[in-house]
Scaffold this motif. Sequence first.
Motif, PDB file in Angstrom:
ATOM      1  N   THR A  45      45.303 -70.483   4.886  1.00 41.57           N
ATOM      2  CA  THR A  45      45.522 -69.552   5.992  1.00 41.57           C
ATOM      3  C   THR A  45      47.009 -69.380   6.260  1.00 41.57           C
ATOM      4  OG1 THR A  45      43.397 -70.149   7.007  1.00 41.57           O
ATOM      5  CG2 THR A  45      45.040 -69.104   8.438  1.00 41.57           C
ATOM      6  N   LEU A  46      47.751 -70.491   6.239  1.00 44.02           N
ATOM      7  CA  LEU A  46      49.199 -70.433   6.454  1.00 44.02           C
ATOM      8  C   LEU A  46      49.898 -69.680   5.318  1.00 44.02           C
ATOM      9  CD1 LEU A  46      51.284 -71.506   8.526  1.00 44.02           C
ATOM     10  CD2 LEU A  46      51.631 -73.447   6.992  1.00 44.02           C
ATOM     11  N   GLN A  47      49.456 -69.936   4.096  1.00 46.40           N
ATOM     12  CA  GLN A  47      50.032 -69.263   2.933  1.00 46.40           C
ATOM     13  C   GLN A  47      49.893 -67.744   3.070  1.00 46.40           C
ATOM     14  OE1 GLN A  47      51.253 -70.772  -0.023  1.00 46.40           O
ATOM     15  NE2 GLN A  47      51.601 -68.829  -1.091  1.00 46.40           N
ATOM     16  N   PHE A  48      48.707 -67.290   3.402  1.00 44.95           N
ATOM     17  CA  PHE A  48      48.466 -65.848   3.492  1.00 44.95           C
ATOM     18  C   PHE A  48      49.101 -65.247   4.743  1.00 44.95           C
ATOM     19  CE2 PHE A  48      44.571 -66.908   0.818  1.00 44.95           C
ATOM     20  CZ  PHE A  48      45.192 -66.511  -0.369  1.00 44.95           C
ATOM     21  N   LYS A  49      49.204 -66.048   5.788  1.00 43.80           N
ATOM     22  CA  LYS A  49      49.836 -65.561   7.010  1.00 43.80           C
ATOM     23  C   LYS A  49      51.289 -65.167   6.741  1.00 43.80           C
ATOM     24  CE  LYS A  49      51.438 -67.152  11.562  1.00 43.80           C
ATOM     25  NZ  LYS A  49      51.448 -68.281  12.531  1.00 43.80           N
ATOM     26  N   TYR A  50      52.059 -66.057   6.113  1.00 42.31           N
ATOM     27  CA  TYR A  50      53.476 -65.790   5.895  1.00 42.31           C
ATOM     28  C   TYR A  50      53.731 -64.868   4.710  1.00 42.31           C
ATOM     29  CZ  TYR A  50      54.664 -68.991   9.589  1.00 42.31           C
ATOM     30  OH  TYR A  50      54.787 -69.580  10.830  1.00 42.31           O
ATOM     31  N   ALA A  51      52.696 -64.642   3.903  1.00 41.10           N
ATOM     32  CA  ALA A  51      52.820 -63.652   2.834  1.00 41.10           C
ATOM     33  C   ALA A  51      52.391 -62.267   3.320  1.00 41.10           C
ATOM     34  CB  ALA A  51      51.967 -64.063   1.634  1.00 41.10           C
ATOM     35  N   GLY A  52      51.857 -62.218   4.543  1.00 42.44           N
ATOM     36  CA  GLY A  52      51.374 -60.946   5.070  1.00 42.44           C
ATOM     37  C   GLY A  52      50.192 -60.409   4.288  1.00 42.44           C
ATOM     38  N   THR A  53      49.354 -61.317   3.792  1.00 44.70           N
ATOM     39  CA  THR A  53      48.219 -60.928   2.945  1.00 44.70           C
ATOM     40  C   THR A  53      46.937 -60.841   3.763  1.00 44.70           C
ATOM     41  OG1 THR A  53      49.207 -62.006   1.016  1.00 44.70           O
ATOM     42  CG2 THR A  53      46.840 -61.567   0.932  1.00 44.70           C
ATOM     43  N   GLN A  54      46.281 -59.698   3.683  1.00 47.45           N
ATOM     44  CA  GLN A  54      44.974 -59.494   4.297  1.00 47.45           C
ATOM     45  C   GLN A  54      43.953 -59.344   3.176  1.00 47.45           C
ATOM     46  OE1 GLN A  54      44.195 -59.495   7.601  1.00 47.45           O
ATOM     47  NE2 GLN A  54      46.330 -59.931   8.152  1.00 47.45           N
ATOM     48  N   LEU A  55      43.180 -60.377   2.945  1.00 50.22           N
ATOM     49  CA  LEU A  55      42.225 -60.347   1.841  1.00 50.22           C
ATOM     50  C   LEU A  55      41.138 -59.308   2.083  1.00 50.22           C
ATOM     51  CD1 LEU A  55      41.726 -64.171   1.154  1.00 50.22           C
ATOM     52  CD2 LEU A  55      43.295 -62.596   0.010  1.00 50.22           C
ATOM     53  N   PRO A  56      40.765 -58.530   1.074  1.00 52.12           N
ATOM     54  CA  PRO A  56      39.700 -57.539   1.224  1.00 52.12           C
ATOM     55  C   PRO A  56      38.302 -58.131   1.063  1.00 52.12           C
ATOM     56  CG  PRO A  56      40.617 -57.380  -0.966  1.00 52.12           C
ATOM     57  CD  PRO A  56      41.414 -58.449  -0.252  1.00 52.12           C
ATOM     58  N   TYR A  57      38.245 -59.419   0.828  1.00 53.55           N
ATOM     59  CA  TYR A  57      36.951 -60.082   0.673  1.00 53.55           C
ATOM     60  C   TYR A  57      36.914 -61.291   1.612  1.00 53.55           C
ATOM     61  CZ  TYR A  57      39.693 -63.236  -2.325  1.00 53.55           C
ATOM     62  OH  TYR A  57      40.626 -64.111  -2.802  1.00 53.55           O
ATOM     63  N   LYS A  58      35.721 -61.755   1.887  1.00 54.79           N
ATOM     64  CA  LYS A  58      35.558 -62.861   2.821  1.00 54.79           C
ATOM     65  C   LYS A  58      35.511 -64.195   2.077  1.00 54.79           C
ATOM     66  CE  LYS A  58      32.578 -64.706   6.488  1.00 54.79           C
ATOM     67  NZ  LYS A  58      31.308 -64.534   7.243  1.00 54.79           N
ATOM     68  N   ILE A  59      36.298 -65.155   2.554  1.00 55.57           N
ATOM     69  CA  ILE A  59      36.205 -66.521   2.044  1.00 55.57           C
ATOM     70  C   ILE A  59      35.398 -67.340   3.051  1.00 55.57           C
ATOM     71  CG2 ILE A  59      37.435 -68.634   1.462  1.00 55.57           C
ATOM     72  CD1 ILE A  59      39.762 -67.005   0.518  1.00 55.57           C
ATOM     73  N   ASN A  60      34.287 -67.878   2.588  1.00 52.93           N
ATOM     74  CA  ASN A  60      33.476 -68.758   3.428  1.00 52.93           C
ATOM     75  C   ASN A  60      33.945 -70.197   3.185  1.00 52.93           C
ATOM     76  OD1 ASN A  60      31.702 -66.634   4.367  1.00 52.93           O
ATOM     77  ND2 ASN A  60      30.763 -66.658   2.341  1.00 52.93           N
ATOM     78  N   PHE A  61      34.734 -70.721   4.119  1.00 49.79           N
ATOM     79  CA  PHE A  61      35.255 -72.079   3.985  1.00 49.79           C
ATOM     80  C   PHE A  61      34.164 -73.099   4.366  1.00 49.79           C
ATOM     81  CE2 PHE A  61      39.298 -69.796   4.617  1.00 49.79           C
ATOM     82  CZ  PHE A  61      40.019 -70.304   3.557  1.00 49.79           C
ATOM     83  N   HIS A  62      34.004 -74.090   3.522  1.00 52.72           N
ATOM     84  CA  HIS A  62      33.052 -75.168   3.797  1.00 52.72           C
ATOM     85  C   HIS A  62      33.818 -76.485   3.706  1.00 52.72           C
ATOM     86  CE1 HIS A  62      29.580 -72.409   3.273  1.00 52.72           C
ATOM     87  NE2 HIS A  62      30.324 -71.876   2.329  1.00 52.72           N
ATOM     88  N   GLU A  63      34.146 -77.072   4.841  1.00 54.67           N
ATOM     89  CA  GLU A  63      34.858 -78.345   4.837  1.00 54.67           C
ATOM     90  C   GLU A  63      33.876 -79.464   4.507  1.00 54.67           C
ATOM     91  OE1 GLU A  63      36.714 -81.097   8.281  1.00 54.67           O
ATOM     92  OE2 GLU A  63      37.711 -79.140   8.067  1.00 54.67           O
ATOM     93  N   VAL A  64      34.207 -80.287   3.512  1.00 53.31           N
ATOM     94  CA  VAL A  64      33.293 -81.339   3.069  1.00 53.31           C
ATOM     95  C   VAL A  64      33.782 -82.704   3.537  1.00 53.31           C
ATOM     96  CG1 VAL A  64      32.606 -79.995   1.055  1.00 53.31           C
ATOM     97  CG2 VAL A  64      34.422 -81.681   0.827  1.00 53.31           C
ATOM     98  N   ASP A  65      32.828 -83.569   3.794  1.00 54.01           N
ATOM     99  CA  ASP A  65      33.116 -84.966   4.113  1.00 54.01           C
ATOM    100  C   ASP A  65      33.170 -85.725   2.796  1.00 54.01           C
ATOM    101  OD1 ASP A  65      33.180 -87.612   4.901  1.00 54.01           O
ATOM    102  OD2 ASP A  65      31.624 -87.414   6.428  1.00 54.01           O
ATOM    103  N   THR A  66      34.342 -86.195   2.428  1.00 51.13           N
ATOM    104  CA  THR A  66      34.515 -86.845   1.126  1.00 51.13           C
ATOM    105  C   THR A  66      34.025 -88.288   1.103  1.00 51.13           C
ATOM    106  OG1 THR A  66      36.767 -87.575   1.653  1.00 51.13           O
ATOM    107  CG2 THR A  66      36.529 -85.395   0.649  1.00 51.13           C
ATOM    108  N   THR A  67      33.566 -88.806   2.232  1.00 45.62           N
ATOM    109  CA  THR A  67      33.193 -90.222   2.311  1.00 45.62           C
ATOM    110  C   THR A  67      31.706 -90.463   2.092  1.00 45.62           C
ATOM    111  OG1 THR A  67      32.819 -90.165   4.717  1.00 45.62           O
ATOM    112  CG2 THR A  67      35.071 -90.582   3.951  1.00 45.62           C
TER     113      THR A  67
END
Length: 305
Positions: free
Chosen positions: A100-122
């Motif tokens: 999110t930070l990378q695209f924010k400062y690049a001024g990038t608006q993705l034309p597709y949706k990324i469904n983020f799934h945070e995983v519990d690695t434990t």
Amino acid sequence: MDFELKILGSSSATPSFDRHHTAQLLAIGNQLNLIDCGEGTQMQLMRYKVKHQRICNIFISHLHGDHYFGLPGLLSTMHLQQRTAPLNLFGPKGLAEILTLQFKYAGTQLPYKINFHEVDTTVCRKIFEDKTITVHTLPMQHRINCCGYLFKEKQKPRHLLKSKLPAFLTPPQLVRLKWGEDVLDEAGQVLVRNVEVTTEPKHSRSYAYCSDTKYKEDILPMIKGVDLLYHESTFLSDMTQRADYTFHSTAQQAATLALKAQVKRLLIGHFSARYKDLTPLLAEAQAVFPNTNLAVEGKTISVLE
């Protein structure tokens, strides 16, 4: 239906002349799953003529750069080529924030949706399911939060023996037979026995991806009997102390785990750049578990039904 693994990258933290950072592509039918995305992954996809717009799921094991530095570039290329299909992205806490930070400062608006799934690695937990497969996390022991992934095909239907099927059976009754049930009459008595009119279903295949980790026997029940196991093998056994200090494994340790888990095939990778010749790593693993192969870039490994 195909169940194929293509190796895109097999080097550890430092890339070498002919080995890129970790990335793999698991094709299950028409579904393309990218597993880790080290630097140069999109170039490897182009090299091996893989259409990255077909990737529907991306699984990141941990946030060391050699496993995800290629991701912002790949997602950006999808953006430039006007991808519209949504993309599932699985990974540990922090990945969504980084992108999110990378695209924010690049001024990038993705034309597709990324469904983020945070995983519990434990923990070992189901994180994805569709009509064909399930995906579970496999807890690793590394310097930072890290997990592997277990891909398993669901149970397949039994085969109907058309020559033995009574003509009076209805479509719902045929479905029940395909899924292993007997057909009963109104009184609850067996009308058609499943075992008499069907044969065993095709084998449901499985692949376990064990990313950066120390030797870890507590995952044995989770990976027992899998068709194909990938396990990192950064060092030879003469560097066991170095492996332990850096939270990595040796080829001998990977093979020992494969033997104890009674898997069918072992694939070793994540090789230290110090090894120009990988033959000693293969020999060390095969001495313990003969059915071992190297994760050679460009190689495709098929798992049969």
